[in-house]
Design a protein around this motif. Structure first.
Motif, PDB file in Angstrom:
ATOM      1  N   ARG A 172       4.963  -1.139  -4.894  1.00  0.00           N
ATOM      2  CA  ARG A 172       6.160   0.025  -5.069  1.00  0.00           C
ATOM      3  C   ARG A 172       6.970   0.106  -6.827  1.00  0.00           C
ATOM      4  NH1 ARG A 172       9.737  -0.938   0.256  1.00  0.00           N
ATOM      5  NH2 ARG A 172       8.041  -1.859   1.833  1.00  0.00           N
ATOM      6  N   ASN A 173       6.509  -0.539  -7.378  1.00  0.00           N
ATOM      7  CA  ASN A 173       7.231   0.088  -8.371  1.00  0.00           C
ATOM      8  C   ASN A 173       5.877   0.164 -10.103  1.00  0.00           C
ATOM      9  OD1 ASN A 173       9.517  -1.862  -8.205  1.00  0.00           O
ATOM     10  ND2 ASN A 173       9.124  -3.107  -9.046  1.00  0.00           N
ATOM     11  N   TYR A 174       5.081   0.610  -9.915  1.00  0.00           N
ATOM     12  CA  TYR A 174       4.006   0.748 -10.741  1.00  0.00           C
ATOM     13  C   TYR A 174       3.313   1.888 -10.040  1.00  0.00           C
ATOM     14  CZ  TYR A 174       4.701  -3.362 -13.236  1.00  0.00           C
ATOM     15  OH  TYR A 174       5.129  -4.066 -14.253  1.00  0.00           O
ATOM     16  N   ILE A 175       2.987   1.508  -8.551  1.00  0.00           N
ATOM     17  CA  ILE A 175       2.058   3.158  -8.397  1.00  0.00           C
ATOM     18  C   ILE A 175       3.058   3.944  -7.208  1.00  0.00           C
ATOM     19  CG2 ILE A 175       0.310   3.739  -6.430  1.00  0.00           C
ATOM     20  CD1 ILE A 175      -1.223   0.667  -6.877  1.00  0.00           C
ATOM     21  N   HIS A 176       3.384   3.590  -6.494  1.00  0.00           N
ATOM     22  CA  HIS A 176       4.697   4.637  -5.531  1.00  0.00           C
ATOM     23  C   HIS A 176       5.396   3.953  -4.432  1.00  0.00           C
ATOM     24  CE1 HIS A 176       5.897   8.542  -3.948  1.00  0.00           C
ATOM     25  NE2 HIS A 176       5.663   8.895  -4.579  1.00  0.00           N
ATOM     26  N   PRO A 177       6.230   4.204  -4.069  1.00  0.00           N
ATOM     27  CA  PRO A 177       7.009   3.507  -3.072  1.00  0.00           C
ATOM     28  C   PRO A 177       6.122   3.462  -2.011  1.00  0.00           C
ATOM     29  CG  PRO A 177       8.395   4.357  -4.335  1.00  0.00           C
ATOM     30  CD  PRO A 177       7.116   5.141  -5.135  1.00  0.00           C
ATOM     31  N   ASP A 178       6.124   5.049  -1.883  1.00  0.00           N
ATOM     32  CA  ASP A 178       5.282   5.313  -0.399  1.00  0.00           C
ATOM     33  C   ASP A 178       4.068   4.458   0.238  1.00  0.00           C
ATOM     34  OD1 ASP A 178       7.305   6.285   1.110  1.00  0.00           O
ATOM     35  OD2 ASP A 178       6.724   8.682  -0.170  1.00  0.00           O
ATOM     36  N   VAL A 179       3.287   4.273  -1.019  1.00  0.00           N
ATOM     37  CA  VAL A 179       1.607   4.121  -1.058  1.00  0.00           C
ATOM     38  C   VAL A 179       1.811   2.684   0.076  1.00  0.00           C
ATOM     39  CG1 VAL A 179      -0.727   2.429  -2.693  1.00  0.00           C
ATOM     40  CG2 VAL A 179       1.174   4.890  -2.806  1.00  0.00           C
ATOM     41  N   TRP A 180       2.346   1.881   0.028  1.00  0.00           N
ATOM     42  CA  TRP A 180       2.151   0.358   0.426  1.00  0.00           C
ATOM     43  C   TRP A 180       2.571   0.876   2.049  1.00  0.00           C
ATOM     44  CZ3 TRP A 180       1.051  -4.730  -0.674  1.00  0.00           C
ATOM     45  CH2 TRP A 180       2.033  -6.084   0.669  1.00  0.00           C
ATOM     46  N   ARG A 181       3.959   1.627   2.204  1.00  0.00           N
ATOM     47  CA  ARG A 181       3.421   2.294   3.247  1.00  0.00           C
ATOM     48  C   ARG A 181       3.148   3.064   4.345  1.00  0.00           C
ATOM     49  NH1 ARG A 181       9.466   4.636   3.497  1.00  0.00           N
ATOM     50  NH2 ARG A 181       8.001   6.593   3.049  1.00  0.00           N
ATOM     51  N   TRP A 182       2.326   3.639   3.751  1.00  0.00           N
ATOM     52  CA  TRP A 182       1.102   4.706   4.811  1.00  0.00           C
ATOM     53  C   TRP A 182       0.106   4.274   3.780  1.00  0.00           C
ATOM     54  CZ3 TRP A 182       2.676   7.643   7.961  1.00  0.00           C
ATOM     55  CH2 TRP A 182       4.820   8.555   7.418  1.00  0.00           C
ATOM     56  N   ALA A 183      -0.402   3.389   3.166  1.00  0.00           N
ATOM     57  CA  ALA A 183      -2.218   2.766   2.946  1.00  0.00           C
ATOM     58  C   ALA A 183      -2.634   1.281   3.124  1.00  0.00           C
ATOM     59  CB  ALA A 183      -2.142   3.134   1.478  1.00  0.00           C
ATOM     60  N   VAL A 184      -1.283   0.401   2.772  1.00  0.00           N
ATOM     61  CA  VAL A 184      -1.392  -0.746   2.520  1.00  0.00           C
ATOM     62  C   VAL A 184      -1.031  -1.887   3.846  1.00  0.00           C
ATOM     63  CG1 VAL A 184      -1.024  -2.965   1.078  1.00  0.00           C
ATOM     64  CG2 VAL A 184      -1.446  -0.775  -0.021  1.00  0.00           C
ATOM     65  N   ALA A 185      -0.091  -0.993   3.924  1.00  0.00           N
ATOM     66  CA  ALA A 185       1.145  -1.869   5.905  1.00  0.00           C
ATOM     67  C   ALA A 185      -0.464  -1.991   6.651  1.00  0.00           C
ATOM     68  CB  ALA A 185       2.233  -1.226   5.785  1.00  0.00           C
ATOM     69  N   PRO A 186      -0.828  -0.784   7.102  1.00  0.00           N
ATOM     70  CA  PRO A 186      -1.732  -0.469   8.200  1.00  0.00           C
ATOM     71  C   PRO A 186      -2.916  -1.219   7.567  1.00  0.00           C
ATOM     72  CG  PRO A 186      -0.837   1.640   7.455  1.00  0.00           C
ATOM     73  CD  PRO A 186      -0.673   0.601   6.624  1.00  0.00           C
ATOM     74  N   LEU A 187      -3.156  -1.452   7.074  1.00  0.00           N
ATOM     75  CA  LEU A 187      -4.561  -2.224   6.355  1.00  0.00           C
ATOM     76  C   LEU A 187      -3.905  -3.943   7.077  1.00  0.00           C
ATOM     77  CD1 LEU A 187      -7.616  -2.707   5.242  1.00  0.00           C
ATOM     78  CD2 LEU A 187      -6.444  -2.879   3.158  1.00  0.00           C
TER      79      LEU A 187
END
Length: 106
Positions: free
Chosen positions: A59-74
């Motif tokens: 969330r801090n170094y890449i983008h806040p939405d990356v966790w919700r849209w890419a990592v959480a579904p994985l």
């Protein structure tokens, strides 16, 4: 050398997939229903602090939405399936097609 390292990563992911599948099958037999534990649950059971640190870092170094849209579904997918796919991808990256005419052709 890179090919050997990729094949080693593939073997490691395959072993992790077998371990996760074995744990799920034992739990399924003991509960008399199909159990497929997600990757996120396995990670949370092993180390909650590293999961939280990984989420904060993404969330801090890449983008806040990356966790919700890419990592959480994985992380919601079954652990054995994620490790099987990773094993296949590492093996495919390290694969080298055999030569057409053979090794000792002129």
């Amino acid at each position: 050398m890179i090919r050997t390292f990729l094949h080693f990563l593939s073997l490691l992911c395959l072993l992790l997939a077998i371990m996760a599948g074995t744990l799920d099958s034992i739990e399924s037999v003991s509960s008399s229903s199909v159990v497929m534990t997600s990757l996120g649950n396995h990670w949370q059971n092993l180390d909650v602090v590293s999961l939280t640190l990984a989420e904060e870092a993404v969330r801090n170094y890449i983008h806040p939405d990356v966790w919700r849209w890419a990592v959480a579904p994985l992380l919601a997918q079954p652990a054995f399936a994620v490790f099987l796919v990773l094993s296949l991808l590492f093996w495919m990256m390290g694969y080298r097609r055999p030569r057409f005419a053979g090794r000792f052709s002129a």
